[in-house]
Design a protein around this motif. Structure first.
Motif, PDB file in Angstrom:
ATOM      1  N   GLY A 153       6.658   5.530   2.892  1.00 49.24           N
ATOM      2  CA  GLY A 153       6.526   5.380   1.450  1.00 49.24           C
ATOM      3  C   GLY A 153       5.370   4.470   1.058  1.00 49.24           C
TER       4      GLY A 153
ATOM      5  N   SER B  81       3.905   5.437  -2.290  1.00 48.73           N
ATOM      6  CA  SER B  81       3.631   6.866  -2.412  1.00 48.73           C
ATOM      7  C   SER B  81       4.924   7.648  -2.337  1.00 48.73           C
ATOM      8  N   GLU B  82       4.851   8.884  -2.743  1.00 48.71           N
ATOM      9  CA  GLU B  82       6.003   9.778  -2.674  1.00 48.71           C
ATOM     10  C   GLU B  82       5.708  10.863  -1.675  1.00 48.71           C
TER      11      GLU B  82
END
Length: 78
Positions: A12, A76-77
């Motif tokens: 992530g 981040s995804e």
């Protein structure tokens, strides 16, 4: 090896090293020489493969790139 330890584990965290190097017109080789960290280790970081980073490394990279930690690392995804 448990599923949590698999090589493709998503942390992530996205490392923006590539983007910051491009913005500054600096190569990974030049950064390596400035901070005293191997190109291989910087490449692991650049390609979001690092599982951890030492504060001393983080500080050295940020100082060399004249950036803040939040500019280098971002959530981040997947």
């Amino acid at each position: 090896m448990s599923p949590a330890e698999s090589e493709d584990e998503f942390t992530g965290i996205h490392c923006r090293l590539d983007e910051l190097l491009a913005e500054r017109g600096m190569t990974l080789t030049e950064l390596s020489a400035r901070v005293g960290i191997s190109i291989v280790n910087l490449s692991v970081l650049k390609n979001d493969r690092a599982r951890a980073i030492r504060f001393s490394t983080l500080r050295a990279v940020c100082e060399a790139l004249d950036c803040e930690v939040g500019e280098l690392l971002a959530l981040s995804e997947r």
